[in-house]
Design a protein around this motif. Structure first.
Motif: not given
Length: 485
Positions: A15-18, A23-30, A88-91, A93-99
């Motif tokens: 979750v805390a990988a760079w 990627l999470a910051a880019a999705k949250a900014r969209r 950003v944290v929500h995105h 977390l979901c990037n990893v948890l959704a799978a």
């Protein structure tokens, strides 16, 4: 990877990988890149992401406060907007948890999944509507505000083996709690104080709430499709449909669904949950589905779009934003039978003073027209001619004037003030200047002849003065009392 490998990959380090944080910051900014708080955060994103990574790995991360606001379309809802750093944290977390969670979802569970949005849900509903005769439409009452947090955390812990991710999920879930304005659902053998004290609710506005809401009803999906062997079923968040040709079978399933929802402390919305025949129309995701026909857009959906567009024009929004709104509606409406509707919307003007086209206030009343000289009123002239087959029994055209409150439709009389003045009041039929129609003329020819005669008479005689003359009404015909004229 198999299920065990995917579960093991759901770690706090992932979750805390760079790469995941960027990627999470880019999705949250969209879609929000022009907001001042987002721009400020994005300018120093390296510093902010480094701080987020350190707090996540150390376990010191704490969610911030929510900003609450209300929306009224399609219905009143309270939205809880988290700070940008929390999103950003929500995105991440979901990037990893959704799978991990989406592997358990059934094929006909839609919402907040890739390639399984509203379009796929409507296509599935259309196929089932064409195949079955009856449908059981169900909706959960106050779904997100009534999700029990203890049950949700218990179920998530069974699929997330990492303690760090489990603790992060607990902090996000505990950051919101439904207020006392929404009553807690009560079940048999419940204590009133304990039921009200149970933490419940997920914020409408978080990305995690959509994923966890789908997971919360996943047990119900498996009970319907596996335990009951009923495959004609689909669900979009808290709205689900069950199709069958046997009504008794659907009633049995409904009783079982009520019991399954009670296990997770939820109830059906009774007014919305009902059994319908598919030929009556199945309302789902903004469309109405019928067997053998293309879906039609619901009236409430059309009214929401019209009010939203009028609001944009009244606020003088830029033309580019107005065009984007219309184009999005155009793409949405293409899924149904809406060719005529799209043509009508394409003819709408784009000027700021945008009003709906209204019918003319001049209406042809029975036996008369308000203005005999107006060519637009010739369409009703056949009802006003003087031929023997005319049932109106008129002596000519009649116009609508301002008459007094003493006018009696039954008696056919009209009140007159002393001196000949008419009493002010509502608009009724009164011929102040009746002109007989030619006997041998009917329809539009009679109307034109009357219009020409009235024009000649007005030029050849002095103007009529309602002060010196009174008006009497005999039956349906209105005549002037002065025979010398």
């Amino acid at each position: 990877m198999n299920r065990r490998q995917i579960s093991r990959s759901c770690t706090l380090e992932a979750v805390a990988a760079w790469d995941n944080l960027f990627l999470a910051a880019a999705k949250a900014r969209r879609g929000k890149s022009r907001r001042p708080d987002v721009e400020e955060w994005w300018l120093g994103r390296e510093k902010h992401l480094c701080h987020l990574r350190e707090t996540l790995l150390s376990g010191a991360y704490q969610p911030g406060g929510y900003r609450f606001f209300e929306i009224f379309e399609p219905k009143r809802r309270v939205i809880a907007a988290a700070p940008f750093a929390d999103r950003v944290v929500h995105h991440a977390l979901c990037n990893v948890l959704a799978a991990v969670l989406e592997r358990r979802f059934i094929a006909r569970s839609f919402s907040c999944q890739k390639d399984k949005g509203t379009m796929s849900a409507r296509e599935c509903c259309r196929r089932l509507t064409n195949r079955y005769a009856f449908v059981l439409k169900c909706d959960v009452r106050k779904f997100f505000p009534n999700i029990d947090q203890a049950i949700l955390l218990e179920r998530l812990a069974a699929f997330v083996p990492c303690p760090g991710v489990t603790e992060l999920i607990r902090k996000i879930v505990a950051s919101f709690r439904t207020g006392d304005d929404i009553a807690a659902p009560l079940f048999p053998n419940d204590d009133l104080a304990e039921a009200a004290a149970r933490p419940r609710g997920l914020p409408i506005g978080n990305l995690t709430s959509q994923l966890w809401g789908n997971f919360y009803l996943d047990e119900l999906d498996h009970w319907v499709t596996q335990a009951q062997r009923h495959g004609a079923y689909l669900r979009y968040t808290d709205d689900f449909l069950l199709f069958d040709d046997d009504k008794a079978r659907l009633w049995e399933l409904r009783a079982g669904i009520v019991e399954e929802l009670a296990r997770v402390r939820l109830k059906l919305a009774e007014p919305k949950s009902r059994l319908l025949a598919t030929r009556e129309g199945v309302p789902f995701c903004g469309f109405c589905f019928r067997p053998g026909l293309r879906p039609r857009i619901l009236g409430a959906t059309k009214r929401r779009f019209e009010s939203r567009r009028y609001g944009l024009v009244r606020r003088r929004e830029p033309l580019a934003r107005l065009g984007v709104t219309i184009f999005s509606w155009y793409q949405f409406s293409r899924e149904g039978n809406s060719v005529g509707l799209r043509r009508a919307y394409a003819r709408w003007p784009l000027e700021p003073r945008l009003k709906r086209r209204q019918r003319k206030s001049a209406r042809v009343v029975r036996g008369g027209s308000w203005n005999n000289d107006n060519p637009d009123n010739f369409l009703g002239s056949n009802r006003n001619n003087n031929t023997p087959d005319n049932r109106n029994d008129n002596n000519g055209f009649r116009c609508a004037g301002d008459v007094g409150v003493g006018f009696s439709p039954k008696a056919g009389t009209m009140g007159v003030m002393p001196g000949g003045h008419l009493l002010p009041g509502q608009s009724q039929e009164a011929s102040l200047n009746a002109v007989p129609a030619p006997v041998n003329e009917t329809g539009k020819d009679a109307a034109r002849a009357v219009a020409c005669n009235s024009t000649v008479e007005r030029t050849s005689r002095p103007a009529f003065s309602h002060v010196k003359h009174q008006v009497t009404t005999v039956g349906h015909s209105t005549l002037s009392p002065n025979p010398e004229r």
